[in-house]
Design a protein around this motif. Sequence first.
Motif, mmCIF file in Angstrom:
data_model
loop_
_atom_site.group_PDB
_atom_site.id
_atom_site.type_symbol
_atom_site.label_atom_id
_atom_site.label_comp_id
_atom_site.label_asym_id
_atom_site.label_seq_id
_atom_site.Cartn_x
_atom_site.Cartn_y
_atom_site.Cartn_z
ATOM 1 N N ALA A 104 1.070 -12.300 4.317
ATOM 2 C CA ALA A 104 0.066 -12.814 5.243
ATOM 3 C C ALA A 104 -0.458 -11.691 6.132
ATOM 4 O O ALA A 104 -1.672 -11.580 6.361
ATOM 5 N N ALA A 105 0.448 -10.817 6.613
ATOM 6 C CA ALA A 105 0.044 -9.751 7.528
ATOM 7 C C ALA A 105 -0.869 -8.753 6.829
ATOM 8 O O ALA A 105 -1.854 -8.292 7.411
ATOM 9 N N ALA A 106 -0.553 -8.415 5.570
ATOM 10 C CA ALA A 106 -1.374 -7.423 4.876
ATOM 11 C C ALA A 106 -2.770 -7.962 4.626
ATOM 12 O O ALA A 106 -3.766 -7.258 4.830
ATOM 13 N N ILE A 107 -2.857 -9.242 4.214
ATOM 14 C CA ILE A 107 -4.185 -9.808 3.964
ATOM 15 C C ILE A 107 -4.966 -9.892 5.276
ATOM 16 O O ILE A 107 -6.152 -9.572 5.334
ATOM 17 N N TYR A 108 -4.277 -10.290 6.335
ATOM 18 C CA TYR A 108 -4.907 -10.393 7.656
ATOM 19 C C TYR A 108 -5.445 -9.044 8.112
ATOM 20 O O TYR A 108 -6.524 -8.956 8.692
ATOM 21 N N SER A 109 -4.673 -7.977 7.803
ATOM 22 C CA SER A 109 -5.043 -6.660 8.309
ATOM 23 C C SER A 109 -6.355 -6.145 7.745
ATOM 24 O O SER A 109 -6.992 -5.295 8.364
ATOM 25 N N ILE A 110 -6.730 -6.639 6.566
ATOM 26 C CA ILE A 110 -7.918 -6.076 5.903
ATOM 27 C C ILE A 110 -9.109 -6.076 6.854
ATOM 28 O O ILE A 110 -9.788 -5.063 7.020
ATOM 29 N N SER A 111 -9.368 -7.207 7.501
ATOM 30 C CA SER A 111 -10.471 -7.222 8.474
ATOM 31 C C SER A 111 -10.027 -6.707 9.827
ATOM 32 O O SER A 111 -10.813 -6.110 10.552
ATOM 33 N N PHE A 112 -8.758 -6.984 10.156
ATOM 34 C CA PHE A 112 -8.331 -6.745 11.535
ATOM 35 C C PHE A 112 -8.385 -5.276 11.914
ATOM 36 O O PHE A 112 -8.756 -4.931 13.028
ATOM 37 N N VAL A 113 -7.993 -4.384 11.008
ATOM 38 C CA VAL A 113 -8.004 -2.960 11.363
ATOM 39 C C VAL A 113 -9.223 -2.258 10.781
ATOM 40 O O VAL A 113 -9.265 -1.042 10.705
ATOM 41 N N GLU A 114 -10.227 -3.045 10.372
ATOM 42 C CA GLU A 114 -11.391 -2.481 9.692
ATOM 43 C C GLU A 114 -12.024 -1.349 10.489
ATOM 44 O O GLU A 114 -12.408 -0.322 9.945
ATOM 45 N N GLU A 115 -12.103 -1.521 11.805
ATOM 46 C CA GLU A 115 -12.849 -0.546 12.613
ATOM 47 C C GLU A 115 -11.978 0.620 13.079
ATOM 48 O O GLU A 115 -12.472 1.529 13.724
ATOM 49 N N SER A 116 -10.673 0.578 12.777
ATOM 50 C CA SER A 116 -9.809 1.651 13.257
ATOM 51 C C SER A 116 -9.789 2.814 12.278
ATOM 52 O O SER A 116 -10.219 2.692 11.132
ATOM 53 N N LYS A 117 -9.252 3.922 12.772
ATOM 54 C CA LYS A 117 -9.104 5.090 11.908
ATOM 55 C C LYS A 117 -7.730 5.080 11.240
ATOM 56 O O LYS A 117 -6.836 4.370 11.676
ATOM 57 N N GLY A 118 -7.569 5.893 10.204
ATOM 58 C CA GLY A 118 -6.244 6.074 9.591
ATOM 59 C C GLY A 118 -5.698 4.830 8.944
ATOM 60 O O GLY A 118 -4.516 4.519 9.052
ATOM 61 N N LYS A 119 -6.571 4.089 8.248
ATOM 62 C CA LYS A 119 -6.098 2.835 7.655
ATOM 63 C C LYS A 119 -5.165 3.082 6.483
ATOM 64 O O LYS A 119 -4.273 2.276 6.226
ATOM 65 N N GLY A 120 -5.361 4.200 5.762
ATOM 66 C CA GLY A 120 -4.455 4.515 4.656
ATOM 67 C C GLY A 120 -3.031 4.618 5.158
ATOM 68 O O GLY A 120 -2.095 4.072 4.568
ATOM 69 N N LYS A 121 -2.874 5.300 6.304
ATOM 70 C CA LYS A 121 -1.533 5.463 6.878
ATOM 71 C C LYS A 121 -0.995 4.129 7.370
ATOM 72 O O LYS A 121 0.193 3.838 7.263
ATOM 73 N N PHE A 122 -1.898 3.307 7.895
ATOM 74 C CA PHE A 122 -1.479 1.980 8.374
ATOM 75 C C PHE A 122 -0.832 1.191 7.250
ATOM 76 O O PHE A 122 0.277 0.664 7.406
ATOM 77 N N TYR A 123 -1.503 1.149 6.089
ATOM 78 C CA TYR A 123 -0.942 0.355 4.992
ATOM 79 C C TYR A 123 0.317 1.002 4.431
ATOM 80 O O TYR A 123 1.245 0.312 4.014
ATOM 81 N N THR A 124 0.344 2.353 4.427
ATOM 82 C CA THR A 124 1.555 3.033 3.981
ATOM 83 C C THR A 124 2.750 2.588 4.815
ATOM 84 O O THR A 124 3.790 2.174 4.291
ATOM 85 N N LEU A 125 2.566 2.625 6.144
ATOM 86 C CA LEU A 125 3.671 2.260 7.035
ATOM 87 C C LEU A 125 4.017 0.789 6.904
ATOM 88 O O LEU A 125 5.185 0.406 6.960
ATOM 89 N N LEU A 126 2.974 -0.036 6.686
ATOM 90 C CA LEU A 126 3.240 -1.471 6.545
ATOM 91 C C LEU A 126 4.123 -1.734 5.329
ATOM 92 O O LEU A 126 5.081 -2.518 5.390
ATOM 93 N N LEU A 127 3.812 -1.026 4.217
ATOM 94 C CA LEU A 127 4.623 -1.243 3.015
ATOM 95 C C LEU A 127 6.028 -0.669 3.196
ATOM 96 O O LEU A 127 7.005 -1.256 2.712
ATOM 97 N N ILE A 128 6.139 0.476 3.908
ATOM 98 C CA ILE A 128 7.482 1.024 4.150
ATOM 99 C C ILE A 128 8.283 0.053 4.997
ATOM 100 O O ILE A 128 9.476 -0.166 4.784
ATOM 101 N N MET A 129 7.607 -0.571 5.957
ATOM 102 C CA MET A 129 8.286 -1.549 6.802
ATOM 103 C C MET A 129 8.825 -2.694 5.955
ATOM 104 O O MET A 129 9.965 -3.143 6.140
ATOM 105 N N LEU A 130 8.004 -3.155 5.012
ATOM 106 C CA LEU A 130 8.447 -4.233 4.115
ATOM 107 C C LEU A 130 9.651 -3.782 3.307
ATOM 108 O O LEU A 130 10.652 -4.505 3.192
ATOM 109 N N ALA A 131 9.575 -2.543 2.769
ATOM 110 C CA ALA A 131 10.698 -2.030 1.983
ATOM 111 C C ALA A 131 11.948 -1.933 2.850
ATOM 112 O O ALA A 131 13.056 -2.257 2.403
ATOM 113 N N GLY A 132 11.778 -1.500 4.108
ATOM 114 C CA GLY A 132 12.926 -1.380 5.009
ATOM 115 C C GLY A 132 13.577 -2.719 5.264
ATOM 116 O O GLY A 132 14.798 -2.846 5.245
ATOM 117 N N MET A 133 12.738 -3.739 5.500
ATOM 118 C CA MET A 133 13.301 -5.068 5.770
ATOM 119 C C MET A 133 14.067 -5.578 4.565
ATOM 120 O O MET A 133 15.207 -6.051 4.676
#
Lengths: 112, 118, 511
Positions: free
Chosen positions: C104-133
Amino acid sequence: MLKTYAGSWDAITWIIAFITIAIVVYIIRSFGRKDYRKGEAQKAFFSGEDVLSPEEMHVRASNIYWGFVEAMKGYYAWMRKIHNGIINDYIAWFVGVAAIMFIVFFIQEVIK
Amino acid sequence: MIYNIPFITTAILAVIGLYAVIFKRNLIKIAIGITILESAVNLSLIAIGYRKGGVAPIYTNLPPNVDIPHGMVLPVPQALTLTSIVIGVATLALILAFAMKIYKHYGSLDSHSRRLKE
Amino acid sequence: MNIMLHMPALLIVLPLLAAFVTPLIDKLSRKARNAFVIAIVVIEEIMMLFFAFHIFSGNIAIYTMGSSEPTKLVTEAAVPIRIVLEVDAMSAFMGIISATVAMAAAIYSISFVEESKGKGKFYTLLLIMLAGMIGMEFTGDLFNMFVFLEILSISSCALIAYRNSDGNAVEGAFKYMVVSNIAALLVLFSIALLYSQYDLLNIAALSKVISYTELDKVALVLLVTSFAMKAGSVPMHYWVPDGYSPAPASITAMLVSATQASLYALFRVSFTLYGKVITASYIGVFLIILGLLSMFIGVTMALSQKDIKRLMAYHSVSQTGYMLLGVGIGLYLLNTSDFNTYGIKAMEGGIFHIINNAMYKGLLFLTAGAIFYRLKTRNLNEMGGLAHSMKYTTLFFIIGALAIAGIPPFNGFASKLLIYEAAYRVSPILSIVAMIVSILTLASFVKVFHSAFMGAKIYEVEEAPKSMLIGMAILAAVIIILSIFPGLVVDKIVAPAAHALANWQVYAGGV
C-alpha cells in the motif's frame, strides 16, 4: 463467529441487527408530523442572537476538549515537562527502565 | 585477574559511552558516546572469543603442536565483531550527516535547543 | 525445484535485490521505475500470502543459508552453525502485515513523492526497509536478527529525513537513529552474553539449553528493554512522535509495521528464547505495566496535539499498549492452568490487534498524508471543510477512525473485546483502563474529524491523486475483510500465531 473468552462476536449478525433497527427507527420517524413549516422553524435558536455564518462557527482544533485539558491541568503540565524533546533524556529514561528491571530481577538474590 | 581486564575495560567504556550520550549536550559528542559504547560491545565480543594462549583460527596456517580446536581462539565472535564494525561505520556516518544537517538548519549543535517536543 | 522450499530466502532476497536494481532502472525512465517497484511489492505480497497459508496449515519452514540442501541442517557439528531462517505461524503472520503495508505504501508513494527529488533512492530505501522487516521476522538466528534490525533502522532513519529541507525531519531522524542505535548495541551485547555461555546463536537451539543463569537474566533484561524501546512503549516512547510526524506519510505507515517487527522480536525473545525458563519471571507483569502506561499516556498526550500526524503517532504508542497488555497477560499466565482458558484468548486479542493496528493506523497516516499533500500543512488549526472536496479521503478516514476507536462492527472492536474479557479476569482495573483509553481514542479522532473534515468549505482543493487513493483503498479493503470475518481470521491466522508463540517446544523442535 469469533469466540471470545466469555461470549462471542459476529459482525454480520451485528450489521443485520443494525439495519433492522435502522429500518424500524425510520418507520417510526415517518409517523411523525408532516405539517412543520420550512424556513424559519428549521433555524437553530441561539438565545435570540444572530446565527453566525458556517465559516465563523467552525471550532478550531485547539479549542476542542479545552475543558478536559483544563481539568487535568496538573497532569498535562507534568507531561509537558517530561516530553521535553531532548535526546539525552530519552536515553536516560531507557537506562532508568533497564535499571528498575535489574533491581526487580536481582533484589531477591541480594536479600538472600 | 589479568584475563578479566578486557571485561573491566568493557564496563568502563560502556559507562563512559552512556555518560556521554546522557549528559553531553553537543550532538557530535553524543555521536562519540555511541561510538565508545559500540567499541565496548565489540571489545566484549572479542574478549569472549579469546582463549588463553590461543592462535588465529586458520587451519592451513597453524603453528606446530596446536590442539585442534581448543588451542585456537573462537572465530565466530570475530566475524560478529567485523559485521558490527561495518554496521557501526554506516550508523555513525548517518548520525554525523544528520548532525551536520541540523547545524545547517538551526545553527546550533545543542541538544537542548530543539523544536520537536510535547 | 520446489519453490515453497526456497520461499523464506526468496522473500528476503527479492526486495533486497530489487532495491539495488531500482537506481539503475531509475536512470532509464521514471515510469519504468514506478512500474518495477510496484511489480516487486505486489509479487512479494502474493508470494507472502501463498507461503503464509502454507505455514498456517501447520508447517514450520527451515532454510539453511548457503547450503546445498537448505532444509537439512549441518548436523556433524551437533549445533546449527550456519544462518538458519525459521518461519513459524507467528513469523508468517508478521510477514503478511509487512508485505501488505509495504504494498500500500509503495503504491501510495507514486503520487505522494512525485514532486520531490531523489525518488530512485526513496524507493531503494523503501524496499530495503521491507527486506529488513521481513528478515527480522523470518530469521532464526539472533545475530542475524541484530543485522536486520540495523538494516531496518538505518533505512527508516534515512527515509524519515527524506524531506531534509525540513529541520524537524532531520531532527526526528537523528533522535530515532540515536535511540535505535543504543537499543541495537545493547541487543548485540546481550547476544554476546548468550554466546559466551552456550556457544550458540540459533534461537531454537538456544531455547533448548538455556538455563537462566545470572548472565541470562542480564541478557533478558537488556533484550526486553531494548526491544520495548524500539517498539515505542512508554516511558521510552519519546522518539515515536518525533520520528513519525515529519516522515513522508507512506513511510510513517511503514514505520508502524517496523515498530511491530521490534514488538515481534520482543515476543520472540520472551516467549521462545526464554520459553523454557520464563515461569518464575516478572517479564509478564513488566509488559502489562508498560502496556497500561503506553495506553494511558499515549492517548492523553494525543488528545492535546495540534499536529495531525503527531496526534496519530501518540495513538500508535497507545495502540502498542493494547498489544503489550494482551500478550503480556498471556506471558504472565504462561504455564499456569488459566493459560488455556483465558490466557490464550488475551494473546489472540493482542496478536489480532497487531494486524488491525498496522492496517488502520497505516490507513490513517495515509489519509493524513493526503491532507498534507493538498494543504501543505499538518496543523489541525488551519484545516477545515475538507469533506466537501476530498470525499474518498473522508470515507477512508472514517473507516480508519471507527476501526481504531473500536466501534462495532469494525475489526478494532473484535480484538479489543478479546483483550477486555481476558484482562477483566486478571484484574478489572486493566479492563477499565483499556475501555477508558478506547473512549479517549474515539474522542481524539472526533476532534480530528471535526477540525479537518467538517465545517464550511475553506480551501478549494481537489481529491487526492489516484495512486494515493488506491494505496488507501487497499488498506481500507483489508480492514473491511478483517471486520466482517473476525472469527475466520482469528481461527485461521491469529490462533496459529498465538499457539506458535505459546509453545516454544514447537519452534525449538524445528531445528
